[in-house]
Design a protein around this motif. Structure first.
Motif, PDB file in Angstrom:
ATOM      1  N   LEU A   1     -98.350 -75.876  81.094  1.00 33.95           N
ATOM      2  CA  LEU A   1     -97.798 -75.820  82.188  1.00 33.95           C
ATOM      3  C   LEU A   1     -97.503 -74.500  83.009  1.00 33.95           C
ATOM      4  O   LEU A   1     -96.692 -73.862  82.156  1.00 33.95           O
ATOM      5  CB  LEU A   1     -96.712 -76.675  82.044  1.00 33.95           C
TER       6      LEU A   1
ATOM      7  N   ASP B   1     -89.983 -89.426  70.558  1.00 33.83           N
ATOM      8  CA  ASP B   1     -88.934 -90.554  71.156  1.00 33.83           C
ATOM      9  C   ASP B   1     -87.425 -90.248  70.696  1.00 33.83           C
ATOM     10  O   ASP B   1     -86.561 -90.824  71.347  1.00 33.83           O
ATOM     11  CB  ASP B   1     -89.309 -91.866  70.994  1.00 33.83           C
TER      12      ASP B   1
ATOM     13  N   LEU C   1     -84.988 -77.434  73.236  1.00 30.24           N
ATOM     14  CA  LEU C   1     -85.704 -78.307  72.240  1.00 30.24           C
ATOM     15  C   LEU C   1     -87.140 -78.547  73.003  1.00 30.24           C
ATOM     16  O   LEU C   1     -87.708 -78.599  74.019  1.00 30.24           O
ATOM     17  CB  LEU C   1     -85.227 -79.769  72.264  1.00 30.24           C
TER      18      LEU C   1
ATOM     19  N   PRO D   1     -95.150 -72.946  85.391  1.00 32.71           N
ATOM     20  CA  PRO D   1     -93.897 -73.276  85.971  1.00 32.71           C
ATOM     21  C   PRO D   1     -93.868 -72.450  87.475  1.00 32.71           C
ATOM     22  O   PRO D   1     -94.227 -71.417  87.706  1.00 32.71           O
ATOM     23  CB  PRO D   1     -92.607 -72.952  85.233  1.00 32.71           C
TER      24      PRO D   1
ATOM     25  N   ILE E   1     -88.862 -71.445  80.459  1.00 37.30           N
ATOM     26  CA  ILE E   1     -88.674 -70.903  81.738  1.00 37.30           C
ATOM     27  C   ILE E   1     -86.939 -71.005  82.241  1.00 37.30           C
ATOM     28  O   ILE E   1     -86.313 -70.264  82.464  1.00 37.30           O
ATOM     29  CB  ILE E   1     -89.290 -71.056  82.705  1.00 37.30           C
TER      30      ILE E   1
ATOM     31  N   GLU F   1    -100.148 -83.944  76.752  1.00 37.96           N
ATOM     32  CA  GLU F   1     -98.695 -84.291  76.120  1.00 37.96           C
ATOM     33  C   GLU F   1     -97.719 -83.515  76.766  1.00 37.96           C
ATOM     34  O   GLU F   1     -96.553 -84.295  76.687  1.00 37.96           O
ATOM     35  CB  GLU F   1     -98.603 -83.478  74.743  1.00 37.96           C
TER      36      GLU F   1
ATOM     37  N   GLY G   1     -91.105 -76.203  77.073  1.00 40.63           N
ATOM     38  CA  GLY G   1     -92.490 -75.790  77.461  1.00 40.63           C
ATOM     39  C   GLY G   1     -92.838 -74.339  76.768  1.00 40.63           C
ATOM     40  O   GLY G   1     -91.871 -73.925  76.038  1.00 40.63           O
TER      41      GLY G   1
ATOM     42  N   ARG H   1     -87.986 -74.153  89.895  1.00 40.81           N
ATOM     43  CA  ARG H   1     -86.816 -74.002  88.623  1.00 40.81           C
ATOM     44  C   ARG H   1     -85.504 -73.307  89.000  1.00 40.81           C
ATOM     45  O   ARG H   1     -84.395 -73.762  88.736  1.00 40.81           O
ATOM     46  CB  ARG H   1     -87.707 -73.213  87.617  1.00 40.81           C
TER      47      ARG H   1
ATOM     48  N   ILE I   1     -84.124 -79.708  77.463  1.00 43.87           N
ATOM     49  CA  ILE I   1     -84.863 -80.765  76.631  1.00 43.87           C
ATOM     50  C   ILE I   1     -86.371 -80.366  77.053  1.00 43.87           C
ATOM     51  O   ILE I   1     -86.711 -80.706  78.475  1.00 43.87           O
ATOM     52  CB  ILE I   1     -84.365 -82.049  77.274  1.00 43.87           C
TER      53      ILE I   1
ATOM     54  N   GLN J   1     -88.262 -80.221  67.852  1.00 43.55           N
ATOM     55  CA  GLN J   1     -88.201 -81.710  67.791  1.00 43.55           C
ATOM     56  C   GLN J   1     -89.177 -82.423  66.984  1.00 43.55           C
ATOM     57  O   GLN J   1     -90.470 -82.100  67.362  1.00 43.55           O
ATOM     58  CB  GLN J   1     -88.121 -82.408  69.010  1.00 43.55           C
TER      59      GLN J   1
ATOM     60  N   ASN K   1     -93.956 -79.759  71.086  1.00 45.52           N
ATOM     61  CA  ASN K   1     -95.079 -79.249  70.795  1.00 45.52           C
ATOM     62  C   ASN K   1     -95.355 -78.101  70.043  1.00 45.52           C
ATOM     63  O   ASN K   1     -94.509 -77.021  70.521  1.00 45.52           O
ATOM     64  CB  ASN K   1     -95.932 -78.988  72.231  1.00 45.52           C
TER      65      ASN K   1
HETATM   66  C1  SAM Z   1     -93.285 -81.212  82.068  1.00 43.61           C
HETATM   67  S1  SAM Z   1     -92.816 -80.345  80.614  1.00 43.61           S
HETATM   68  C2  SAM Z   1     -91.734 -79.190  81.186  1.00 43.61           C
HETATM   69  C3  SAM Z   1     -91.743 -77.831  80.552  1.00 43.61           C
HETATM   70  C4  SAM Z   1     -90.686 -76.622  81.181  1.00 43.61           C
HETATM   71  N1  SAM Z   1     -89.452 -77.262  81.086  1.00 43.61           N
HETATM   72  C5  SAM Z   1     -91.116 -76.625  82.787  1.00 43.61           C
HETATM   73  O1  SAM Z   1     -90.310 -77.037  83.350  1.00 43.61           O
HETATM   74  O2  SAM Z   1     -91.977 -75.795  83.001  1.00 43.61           O
HETATM   75  C6  SAM Z   1     -92.177 -81.494  79.549  1.00 43.61           C
HETATM   76  C7  SAM Z   1     -91.973 -80.797  77.990  1.00 43.61           C
HETATM   77  O3  SAM Z   1     -91.390 -81.632  77.247  1.00 43.61           O
HETATM   78  C8  SAM Z   1     -91.854 -81.710  75.830  1.00 43.61           C
HETATM   79  N2  SAM Z   1     -91.199 -82.833  75.468  1.00 43.61           N
HETATM   80  C9  SAM Z   1     -92.007 -84.058  75.427  1.00 43.61           C
HETATM   81  N3  SAM Z   1     -91.083 -85.083  74.784  1.00 43.61           N
HETATM   82  C10 SAM Z   1     -90.114 -84.324  74.031  1.00 43.61           C
HETATM   83  C11 SAM Z   1     -88.869 -84.532  73.474  1.00 43.61           C
HETATM   84  N4  SAM Z   1     -88.825 -85.897  72.765  1.00 43.61           N
HETATM   85  N5  SAM Z   1     -88.186 -83.658  73.306  1.00 43.61           N
HETATM   86  C12 SAM Z   1     -88.423 -82.466  73.563  1.00 43.61           C
HETATM   87  N6  SAM Z   1     -89.397 -82.005  74.243  1.00 43.61           N
HETATM   88  C13 SAM Z   1     -90.218 -83.090  74.406  1.00 43.61           C
HETATM   89  C14 SAM Z   1     -93.453 -81.424  76.533  1.00 43.61           C
HETATM   90  O4  SAM Z   1     -94.041 -80.858  75.037  1.00 43.61           O
HETATM   91  C15 SAM Z   1     -93.287 -80.476  77.265  1.00 43.61           C
HETATM   92  O5  SAM Z   1     -93.408 -79.045  76.830  1.00 43.61           O
END
Ligand code: SAM
Length: 295
Positions: free
Chosen positions: A68, A154, A122, A70, A106, A211, A102, A75, A99, A150, A125
Motif C-alpha cells: 500500500l 485475529d 503492530l 499511503p 507511516i 492481505e 504497513g 494520514r 495497529i 503479530q 505481514n
Molecule cells: C490497510 S493496511 C494499513 C497500512 C498503514 N497503516 C497505512 O495506513 O498505510 C492494514 C495493515 O494491517 C495489517 N494487519 C492485518 N491484520 C492485523 C493484525 N491483526 N494485527 C496487526 N496488523 C494487522 C496488514 O498486514 C496491513 O499492513
C-alpha cells in the motif's frame, strides 16, 4: 481538511520537480505550463508520497514492492485529529499504538517525527515488518518506535499485552490508531462504496496486496475485534480509535459500541479532495467530545 493540515494549500509541483529528480521523472508538463502527475500510475504515487515525506517531514521512506502506498494528506488528518483528542488532558510523554503499520510505518513515523510521540507499531505481514523496521532505522527513530510482530491475524492487543518479548509496558498508552483492511476477503470483487454503480471510478491507482486490504468480514469485523479487546484492556489505553473507509461501516461500529454499553464515543470525517474517510474514537477513561466534527 483539518485546519492545521499543511496540505490545505496544495504543494507546488514545479518546485518539487526542480528539487527532487525522482519526482521530476514522473511529472508531465501540460500545454498550459502546469506540472502534473498521473495519479493512475503506481510509480507516480510512490514518488509523490516519498517526495512529500522528505520535503515536509524530513522522512526517507521506502515501500515494500506491491504494498500500500499511503496518501499523506489523509494520514496527516488522522494524526491531527489525535492531537486534538489527546490535548484534553496533560501528558508529559505521549505513547501510542499503531495497529497494522504497513511497510511504510507511516503513522508511527509521522507521530514520532512531528510530535515526538513514542509508538508501538503492530504488524502481521512479514515483508511489511521488515520494511517498517528499516524505515524506522533509516530515519533514526528506533529509540521511540518499536515494531512488534503479530503472529495471529485475529489478535489485536492480546499478544502485546500478554507476552510481547522485549516490550516493557510502563503505564497506559494515550491512544491507539488503526487503518484496518477495508474489504471483506469473502467477496470476489472488493467494493469500497455502497453504490458502486453510481460512483465514478477512483482517481488514484489502487495499491496494496490482498492481505493488507482485506480480511474476513472487512473493516467492520476488524474494528469490532478492537472494540471487544478494548473492553478487556480498557485500563491499558486511554483513547481507542480507528479510521473507516466506508460510511456504512460507521453506524455498524456505533451499534457494536452501544451493544457493549460504550456510549462515550465521538466520530469525525476526514476530507481530502474527492476522498472521504471516517474516524471513530471511544474511551473508558476520559469524556471525549461527543460532537460530530468534520476535518
Ligand atoms: C490497510 S493496511 C494499513 C497500512 C498503514 N497503516 C497505512 O495506513 O498505510 C492494514 C495493515 O494491517 C495489517 N494487519 C492485518 N491484520 C492485523 C493484525 N491483526 N494485527 C496487526 N496488523 C494487522 C496488514 O498486514 C496491513 O499492513
Amino acid at each position: 481538511m483539518h485546519p492545521r493540515n499543511i496540505f490545505k494549500t496544495p504543494p507546488d509541483f514545479t518546485d518539487l520537480a526542480i528539487k527532487y529528480p525522482e519526482f521530476r521523472q514522473v511529472c508531465n508538463l501540460e500545454l498550459s505550463g502546469k506540472v502534473c502527475i498521473d495519479y493512475k500510475k503506481e510509480v507516480a504515487l510512490k514518488a509523490l508520497t516519498r517526495t512529500l515525506l522528505l520535503e515536509f517531514f524530513d522522512l526517507d521512506v521506502e515501500f515494500a514492492p506491491g504494498s500500500l502506498i499511503p496518501t499523506l494528506p489523509l494520514r496527516l488528518n488522522y494524526i491531527l485529529w489525535l492531537e486534538d483528542l489527546i490535548s484534553c488532558w496533560d501528558s508529559k510523554t505521549v505513547k501510542g499504538i499503531d495497529i497494522g503499520c504497513g511497510s511504510s510505518c507511516i503513522y508511527s513515523l509521522l507521530a514520532a517525527k512531528k510530535n515526538g510521540w513514542s509508538m508501538t507499531a503492530l504488524e502481521t505481514n512479514k515483508s511489511n515488518l521488515e520494511y517498517a523496521a528499516k524505515n524506522v532505522e533509516r530515519n533514526n527513530l528506533c529509540k521511540i518506535i518499536t515494531i512488534s510482530a503479530q503472529k495471529q491475524n485475529d489478535n489485536i492487543f492480546e499478544e502485546l499485552f500478554e507476552n510481547a518479548p522485549g516490550i516493557s509496558i510502563d503505564g497506559p498508552y494515550n491512544f491507539c490508531l488503526c487503518n484496518p483492511p477495508f474489504y471483506d476477503s469473502q467477496l470476489s470483487t472488493p467494493c469500497n462504496t455502497r453504490n458502486p454503480g453510481k460512483r465514478p471510478p477512483p482517481h488514484n491507482c489502487p495499491t496494496g496486496f490482498k492481505e493488507e486490504l482485506s480480511c474476513l468480514g472487512g473493516e467492520v469485523t476488524f474494528v469490532e475485534k478492537i472494540i471487544e479487546e478494548s473492553v478487556k484492556y480498557k485500563s491499558k489505553i486511554r483513547i481507542f480509535t480507528s479510521m473507516l473507509g466506508l460510511k456504512s461501516s460507521l453506524s455498524q461500529i456505533i451499534d457494536a459500541l452501544l451493544k457493549r454499553n460504550v456510549t462515550n464515543y465521538c466520530t469525525t470525517e476526514f476530507h481530502q479532495g474527492n476522498t472521504t474517510r471516517w474516524g471513530i474514537a471511544w474511551s473508558f477513561f476520559i469524556d471525549i467530545d461527543l460532537k460530530k466534527n468534520k476535518i
